[in-house]
Design a protein around this motif. Structure first.
Motif, PDB file in Angstrom:
ATOM      1  N   LEU A 390     -31.256  13.768 -34.975  1.00 17.58           N
ATOM      2  CA  LEU A 390     -31.546  14.467 -33.732  1.00 17.58           C
ATOM      3  C   LEU A 390     -33.013  14.875 -33.744  1.00 17.58           C
ATOM      4  CD1 LEU A 390     -30.668  15.704 -31.075  1.00 17.58           C
ATOM      5  CD2 LEU A 390     -29.949  17.746 -32.320  1.00 17.58           C
ATOM      6  N   ARG A 391     -33.795  14.216 -32.915  1.00 15.60           N
ATOM      7  CA  ARG A 391     -35.226  14.463 -32.886  1.00 15.60           C
ATOM      8  C   ARG A 391     -35.562  15.567 -31.891  1.00 15.60           C
ATOM      9  NH1 ARG A 391     -38.593   9.355 -31.712  1.00 15.60           N
ATOM     10  NH2 ARG A 391     -40.191  10.662 -32.681  1.00 15.60           N
ATOM     11  N   LEU A 392     -36.704  16.180 -32.103  1.00  9.48           N
ATOM     12  CA  LEU A 392     -37.215  17.134 -31.135  1.00  9.48           C
ATOM     13  C   LEU A 392     -37.323  16.471 -29.767  1.00  9.48           C
ATOM     14  CD1 LEU A 392     -40.100  18.705 -33.215  1.00  9.48           C
ATOM     15  CD2 LEU A 392     -38.381  20.037 -32.019  1.00  9.48           C
ATOM     16  N   PRO A 393     -36.866  17.125 -28.699  1.00  8.12           N
ATOM     17  CA  PRO A 393     -37.078  16.564 -27.365  1.00  8.12           C
ATOM     18  C   PRO A 393     -38.563  16.341 -27.110  1.00  8.12           C
ATOM     19  CG  PRO A 393     -35.533  18.397 -27.288  1.00  8.12           C
ATOM     20  CD  PRO A 393     -36.113  18.390 -28.669  1.00  8.12           C
ATOM     21  N   GLN A 394     -38.876  15.319 -26.351  1.00  5.90           N
ATOM     22  CA  GLN A 394     -40.269  14.929 -26.139  1.00  5.90           C
ATOM     23  C   GLN A 394     -41.163  16.082 -25.678  1.00  5.90           C
ATOM     24  OE1 GLN A 394     -42.062  12.075 -26.802  1.00  5.90           O
ATOM     25  NE2 GLN A 394     -43.706  13.482 -26.248  1.00  5.90           N
ATOM     26  N   PRO A 395     -40.759  16.904 -24.702  1.00  9.34           N
ATOM     27  CA  PRO A 395     -41.660  17.993 -24.304  1.00  9.34           C
ATOM     28  C   PRO A 395     -42.015  18.912 -25.461  1.00  9.34           C
ATOM     29  CG  PRO A 395     -39.912  17.708 -22.693  1.00  9.34           C
ATOM     30  CD  PRO A 395     -39.547  16.861 -23.876  1.00  9.34           C
ATOM     31  N   LEU A 396     -41.040  19.207 -26.346  1.00  6.90           N
ATOM     32  CA  LEU A 396     -41.328  20.084 -27.472  1.00  6.90           C
ATOM     33  C   LEU A 396     -42.212  19.402 -28.508  1.00  6.90           C
ATOM     34  CD1 LEU A 396     -37.896  21.887 -28.079  1.00  6.90           C
ATOM     35  CD2 LEU A 396     -39.908  22.708 -26.850  1.00  6.90           C
ATOM     36  N   ARG A 397     -42.036  18.100 -28.687  1.00  6.39           N
ATOM     37  CA  ARG A 397     -42.896  17.382 -29.630  1.00  6.39           C
ATOM     38  C   ARG A 397     -44.355  17.462 -29.197  1.00  6.39           C
ATOM     39  NH1 ARG A 397     -38.935  13.299 -29.547  1.00  6.39           N
ATOM     40  NH2 ARG A 397     -40.302  11.781 -28.528  1.00  6.39           N
ATOM     41  N   THR A 398     -44.575  17.408 -27.892  1.00 10.28           N
ATOM     42  CA  THR A 398     -45.940  17.483 -27.375  1.00 10.28           C
ATOM     43  C   THR A 398     -46.464  18.915 -27.410  1.00 10.28           C
ATOM     44  OG1 THR A 398     -45.541  15.589 -25.924  1.00 10.28           O
ATOM     45  CG2 THR A 398     -47.393  17.032 -25.367  1.00 10.28           C
ATOM     46  N   LEU A 399     -45.666  19.848 -26.919  1.00  9.51           N
ATOM     47  CA  LEU A 399     -46.138  21.230 -26.795  1.00  9.51           C
ATOM     48  C   LEU A 399     -46.380  21.902 -28.136  1.00  9.51           C
ATOM     49  CD1 LEU A 399     -43.854  22.427 -23.851  1.00  9.51           C
ATOM     50  CD2 LEU A 399     -46.349  22.210 -23.801  1.00  9.51           C
ATOM     51  N   ARG A 400     -45.623  21.538 -29.165  1.00  7.09           N
ATOM     52  CA  ARG A 400     -45.790  22.234 -30.436  1.00  7.09           C
ATOM     53  C   ARG A 400     -47.126  21.910 -31.103  1.00  7.09           C
ATOM     54  NH1 ARG A 400     -42.537  19.862 -35.548  1.00  7.09           N
ATOM     55  NH2 ARG A 400     -42.996  17.647 -35.307  1.00  7.09           N
ATOM     56  N   ARG A 401     -47.835  20.903 -30.595  1.00 12.08           N
ATOM     57  CA  ARG A 401     -49.169  20.612 -31.123  1.00 12.08           C
ATOM     58  C   ARG A 401     -50.202  21.621 -30.647  1.00 12.08           C
ATOM     59  NH1 ARG A 401     -48.836  14.231 -29.386  1.00 12.08           N
ATOM     60  NH2 ARG A 401     -47.121  13.643 -30.814  1.00 12.08           N
ATOM     61  N   TRP A 402     -49.876  22.331 -29.576  1.00 15.99           N
ATOM     62  CA  TRP A 402     -50.792  23.350 -29.052  1.00 15.99           C
ATOM     63  C   TRP A 402     -50.607  24.634 -29.866  1.00 15.99           C
ATOM     64  CZ3 TRP A 402     -49.358  26.999 -24.621  1.00 15.99           C
ATOM     65  CH2 TRP A 402     -50.429  27.854 -24.338  1.00 15.99           C
ATOM     66  N   PRO A 403     -51.661  25.141 -30.490  1.00 13.72           N
ATOM     67  CA  PRO A 403     -51.513  26.320 -31.363  1.00 13.72           C
ATOM     68  C   PRO A 403     -50.919  27.543 -30.671  1.00 13.72           C
ATOM     69  CG  PRO A 403     -53.644  25.276 -31.700  1.00 13.72           C
ATOM     70  CD  PRO A 403     -53.024  24.607 -30.514  1.00 13.72           C
ATOM     71  N   GLY A 404     -51.135  27.668 -29.370  1.00 15.23           N
ATOM     72  CA  GLY A 404     -50.626  28.852 -28.680  1.00 15.23           C
ATOM     73  C   GLY A 404     -49.182  28.757 -28.240  1.00 15.23           C
ATOM     74  N   PHE A 405     -48.551  27.587 -28.412  1.00 12.07           N
ATOM     75  CA  PHE A 405     -47.205  27.409 -27.891  1.00 12.07           C
ATOM     76  C   PHE A 405     -46.174  28.339 -28.540  1.00 12.07           C
ATOM     77  CE2 PHE A 405     -43.079  25.052 -27.918  1.00 12.07           C
ATOM     78  CZ  PHE A 405     -42.799  25.231 -26.579  1.00 12.07           C
ATOM     79  N   PRO A 406     -46.185  28.546 -29.867  1.00 10.57           N
ATOM     80  CA  PRO A 406     -45.199  29.475 -30.443  1.00 10.57           C
ATOM     81  C   PRO A 406     -45.275  30.871 -29.842  1.00 10.57           C
ATOM     82  CG  PRO A 406     -46.226  28.169 -32.165  1.00 10.57           C
ATOM     83  CD  PRO A 406     -46.994  27.903 -30.909  1.00 10.57           C
TER      84      PRO A 406
END
Length: 432
Positions: A390-406
């Motif tokens: 079960l992979r991370l959904p695509q939007p989360l895979r992209t957004l988690r690269r942004w340091p401010g997302f967490p």
């Protein structure tokens, strides 16, 4: 409040959960006489929503209850981890504005007892426990109060009031008496709750595990884990069969360090939560208002249920206190409450449904339920081996690269949509 006498108050609240108790506290402190009727003799019910977010913690500070709440036994979480088969997403609360950069996990009965004790300091507050609402008083097309049964004595009573507030949960009696039916959204899962001893060397903090072989939420309670295992809808009975063998096997697969501790867990130790997401089209009728789960049942996703209910109560109190002081609550007043709280509810439920579709549904398993195979702990039997990760959904895979997302995700969860404040008619409570 007498158990059989006819009593009159400015507002009667059915249900002593978070929404009902917060509303009762706010009204009483505002000088509005309020009676809260709770059908159980106490608040000691396990596996209730007990995630208290920063929005609610800030409210308690404003009411002068922050220090009392801080003294309750609790676990504080500054970060939550959602672990998928190919990576993780972090919810980080460390940059939330205000005093609280965390969420608190506190037994709901302690939280409710705190609210009840604080409300009881006002002569305008009355709490009747073991008092079950069983009817409505109606007059000229309006709700004018409730009838109830004192479950200690079996005798009946009634409370007359210009306003009845239903805060009695997702199976609301008042809602049924009003003939209102919520519109339900499809939910693919239910949940099993299990207590598991927590030992030194276990992971720190609360985390969520989403895998092709199952979904598991491990909530840190200090000396034990509250494990929430996601299961396919309507499979709870089979999952608890054979003394819970499938449940033990699945939890052990997703949290291997718990394996030996699960042997003592049987079917009687497994609680079932049926997941619902629903919402009323209209939250009021003349003389009655519904808030919290009575108006909109939430999924446990993100633990928002308690906090959304509390926000409903704050908005209701702020909007309705002037009318209640006059003794006349109009339909326009009640409609204002719904308008204030409806779109935060709609957005929150939409986010929950999206989470269900994107990763909760994919992690639900009924593999091996009812197969009659023993415990199978650690033996690979019926464990979903071979399923695609079960992979991370695509939007989360992209957004988690942004340091401010967490931090953005932490803000969305910790504060929610449109957190309410003690303003307007409630502003004096900051100093009361």
């Amino acid at each position: 409040m007498g158990s059989i006498a006819k009593t009159s108050v400015a507002c009667v609240v059915a249900g002593g959960g978070p929404a009902g108790m917060v509303l009762g506290l706010l009204l009483a402190r505002s000088g509005v006489t309020v009676a809260v009727l709770e059908k159980y003799p106490d608040f000691l019910r396990d596996f209730r929503g007990d995630t208290v977010h920063a929005s609610t913690l800030n409210l308690l500070d404003g009411l002068g209850l922050g220090d009392r709440f801080a003294a309750l036994p609790q676990q504080r979480e500054q970060r939550l981890t959602m672990q998928f088969d190919d990576g993780a997403v972090i919810e980080d609360f460390s940059r939330l504005p205000g005093r609280h950069q965390h969420i608190a996990l506190v037994p709901q009965w302690d939280f409710l007892n705190l609210l009840a004790a604080a409300a009881a300091e006002s002569p305008h507050f009355h709490l009747a426990q073991n008092a079950e609402v069983n009817g409505l008083i109606r007059e000229s097309g309006r709700v004018r109060g409730v009838t109830y049964t004192d479950k200690d004595t079996g005798r009946t009573g009634e409370v007359a009031a210009p306003l009845v507030v239903a805060a009695d949960g997702r199976h609301s009696t008042v809602r049924d008496l009003l003939g209102l039916r919520p519109r339900a959204s499809a939910t693919p899962h239910d949940c099993l709750y299990v207590r598991i001893p927590r030992l030194p060397g276990d992971p720190d903090g609360t985390f969520l595990r989403f895998s092709s072989s199952g979904g598991l939420i491990m909530i840190n309670r200090g000396d034990y884990w509250q494990a929430a295992l996601l299961i396919a809808k309507d499979t709870a009975q089979a999952a608890r069969a054979d003394e819970g063998a499938w449940t033990r096997r699945t939890i052990a697969r997703l949290a291997p360090y718990t394996g030996e501790r699960l042997a003592a867990i049987g079917a009687a130790d497994i609680a079932v939560l049926q997941i619902h997401i629903d919402r009323l089209a209209r939250w009021w009728v003349p003389g009655a208002l519904l808030i919290g789960d009575a108006a909109h049942a939430m999924s446990p996703i993100a633990g928002v249920g308690v906090n959304l209910a509390v926000q409903d109560a704050v908005a209701a109190a702020r909007i309705l206190v002037p009318a209640l002081r006059r003794g006349q609550v109009s339909g326009k007043d009640l409609a204002r409450v719904q308008r204030r709280r409806q779109w935060p509810t709609v957005l929150t439920q939409a986010a929950q449904r999206l989470a269900q579709e994107r990763f909760v549904a994919a992690s639900i398993t009924d593999d091996g339920i009812g197969d009659g195979i023993g415990d199978g702990i650690g033996d690979g039997t019926g464990d979903g081996i071979g399923a695609a990760p079960l992979r991370l959904p695509q939007p989360l895979r992209t957004l988690r690269r942004w340091p401010g997302f967490p931090h953005l995700l932490g803000r969305a969860v910790g504060l929610g949509v449109r957190p309410e404040r003690l303003t307007g008619a409630l502003e004096p409570l900051r100093h009361g």
